[in-house]
Motif scaffolding. Structure first.
Motif, PDB file in Angstrom:
ATOM      1  N   GLU A  18      27.632   4.003 -54.747  1.00 39.45           N
ATOM      2  CA  GLU A  18      26.821   4.114 -53.550  1.00 39.45           C
ATOM      3  C   GLU A  18      27.077   2.941 -52.619  1.00 39.45           C
ATOM      4  O   GLU A  18      27.542   1.889 -53.045  1.00 39.45           O
ATOM      5  N   ARG A  19      26.733   3.142 -51.362  1.00 37.10           N
ATOM      6  CA  ARG A  19      26.904   2.070 -50.371  1.00 37.10           C
ATOM      7  C   ARG A  19      25.585   1.830 -49.666  1.00 37.10           C
ATOM      8  O   ARG A  19      24.848   2.773 -49.356  1.00 37.10           O
ATOM      9  N   PHE A  20      25.299   0.554 -49.443  1.00 32.61           N
ATOM     10  CA  PHE A  20      24.009   0.170 -48.883  1.00 32.61           C
ATOM     11  C   PHE A  20      24.191  -0.876 -47.790  1.00 32.61           C
ATOM     12  O   PHE A  20      25.154  -1.645 -47.816  1.00 32.61           O
TER      13      PHE A  20
ATOM     14  N   PHE B 172      21.635  -8.642 -59.357  1.00 28.54           N
ATOM     15  CA  PHE B 172      21.106  -7.881 -60.477  1.00 28.54           C
ATOM     16  C   PHE B 172      21.904  -6.581 -60.597  1.00 28.54           C
ATOM     17  O   PHE B 172      22.163  -5.911 -59.595  1.00 28.54           O
ATOM     18  N   VAL B 173      22.290  -6.245 -61.820  1.00 23.34           N
ATOM     19  CA  VAL B 173      23.022  -5.002 -62.035  1.00 23.34           C
ATOM     20  C   VAL B 173      22.001  -3.908 -62.319  1.00 23.34           C
ATOM     21  O   VAL B 173      21.431  -3.843 -63.419  1.00 23.34           O
ATOM     22  N   GLU B 174      21.770  -3.085 -61.320  1.00 22.96           N
ATOM     23  CA  GLU B 174      20.768  -2.036 -61.474  1.00 22.96           C
ATOM     24  C   GLU B 174      21.320  -0.916 -62.357  1.00 22.96           C
ATOM     25  O   GLU B 174      22.495  -0.579 -62.289  1.00 22.96           O
ATOM     26  N   PRO B 175      20.446  -0.333 -63.168  1.00 19.66           N
ATOM     27  CA  PRO B 175      20.920   0.797 -63.996  1.00 19.66           C
ATOM     28  C   PRO B 175      21.205   2.003 -63.111  1.00 19.66           C
ATOM     29  O   PRO B 175      20.542   2.217 -62.097  1.00 19.66           O
ATOM     30  N   LYS B 176      22.187   2.742 -63.530  1.00 20.38           N
ATOM     31  CA  LYS B 176      22.552   3.945 -62.763  1.00 20.38           C
ATOM     32  C   LYS B 176      21.757   5.114 -63.296  1.00 20.38           C
ATOM     33  O   LYS B 176      21.699   5.348 -64.502  1.00 20.38           O
ATOM     34  N   VAL B 180      17.285   9.397 -59.980  1.00 17.93           N
ATOM     35  CA  VAL B 180      16.313   8.463 -59.414  1.00 17.93           C
ATOM     36  C   VAL B 180      16.770   8.000 -58.041  1.00 17.93           C
ATOM     37  O   VAL B 180      17.923   7.609 -57.848  1.00 17.93           O
ATOM     38  N   VAL B 181      15.862   8.065 -57.078  1.00 15.66           N
ATOM     39  CA  VAL B 181      16.120   7.517 -55.748  1.00 15.66           C
ATOM     40  C   VAL B 181      15.219   6.301 -55.582  1.00 15.66           C
ATOM     41  O   VAL B 181      14.012   6.385 -55.803  1.00 15.66           O
TER      42      VAL B 181
END
Lengths: 138, 185
Positions: A18-20, B172-176, B180-181
């Motif tokens: 994704e891109r943000f 922070f490495v967010e979980p994929k 979830v949005v």
């Protein structure tokens, strides 16, 4: 027709697939310029005020609880307590600027730049092209 | 102090003088010793013992200031690995001191520069598999290298700073999760 001019154009940044609209900022202790860290901050027009992770404060040599207390209320869920601190932000194109922002007492996944940041800069989004634009003239 | 940074960079760019090459310009006494016509202190060179200890120890014992940049000490020009120490290069001794102890002069940049982090962002874009293994962790990335990672961001940052990183870049490495949005926080 309204024309707006921006000096800088940036691509949305990749996070995974994704891109943000994320900007990398250096956060510095205004009283001790040797103390700083670099973080990601999401540009969020839905946030009235910027909020950053509270761990930033002690690593730049400040005391989190010394700041004024502020509750940040999301659109759903419990409010987050943050403490206001005036810190120095830096960016290679935008230069340095001081801003009082909230630093949370809980861990956040994302740092958010809100309308207090928007008040300092002119910002535009072109979501379809995954671009955002900045100008130092608010 | 930009002038200090320039000096540090100039010093880093300097190369060791090949002692044998320099010896062609002055009288050679053998064993790496020379006379002083090129600005070398012959007496000091003659007295210097063969280096059995580390170069830094030897310099310290001779009360010769050493410039330390980051973690790597810069050896003075004229150091010969097999012979005695030759010092007295006026360029070397003309360093500006911020702090010193035990004969070691430390110079360092005092404020961080503002960086774009393009290399780090490109690394994040191209190393998704590595990042997946670090989900829910904080990571300090410097260039193409993970300096530190863990669940405690303060610990991770301190680890990075103790490695010599002045202004660590942490994320922070967010979980994929495709179902979830995330909005805002």
């Amino acid at each position: 027709m309204v024309n707006v001019e921006y000096r800088y154009q940036y691509e949305y940044r990749y996070l995974g697939d994704e891109r943000f609209p994320i900007i990398q900022l250096t956060i510095t202790n205004p009283a001790d310029l040797t103390q700083s860290i670099d973080v990601d901050a999401y540009i969020d027009s839905g946030a009235e005020r910027s909020i950053f992770n509270g761990f930033v404060i002690p690593v730049i040599g400040l005391e989190l609880l010394n700041g004024g207390r502020k509750e940040y209320s999301p659109t759903a869920g419990s409010a987050i307590t943050a403490y206001l601190h005036r810190v120095r932000f830096g960016h290679p194109d935008l230069g340095t600027f001081d801003l009082e922002v909230g630093f949370s007492d809980v861990q956040l996944r994302r740092n958010l730049l809100g309308r207090d940041f928007f008040n300092l800069f002119q910002i535009g989004f072109r979501e379809n092209q995954l671009l955002y634009f900045l100008d130092a003239n608010p | 102090m930009p002038w200090l940074q320039r000096e540090i960079e100039d010093d880093r760019k300097s190369r060791f003088t090949n002692l044998l090459k320099r010896n062609t310009e002055v009288g050679t006494l053998g064993c790496g010793l020379t006379t002083s016509s090129a600005g070398w202190v012959a007496g000091q060179a003659a007295k210097a013992p063969l280096p059995t200890a580390s170069p830094l120890t030897l310099l310290h014992d001779l009360n010769i200031p050493i410039v330390v940049v980051g973690r790597e000490p810069i050896r003075p020009e004229g150091w010969h690995p097999h012979g005695a120490l030759f010092a007295h290069d006026p360029r070397f001794f003309g360093r500006h001191t911020i702090g010193s102890s035990s004969g070691i002069t430390r110079t360092e940049r005092t404020t961080p520069s503002l960086r774009r982090r393009e290399r780090e962002l490109e690394w994040r874009r191209t190393h998704d598999a590595v990042l997946r293994s670090l989900e829910n962790q904080w990571v300090v990335l410097e260039g193409d290298e993970i300096i530190a990672s863990g669940r405690d961001p303060v610990q991770v940052i301190n680890q990075a700073k103790s490695s010599g990183i002045m202004s660590p870049y942490i994320f922070f490495v967010e979980p994929k999760n495709e179902n979830v949005v995330t909005i805002g926080l």
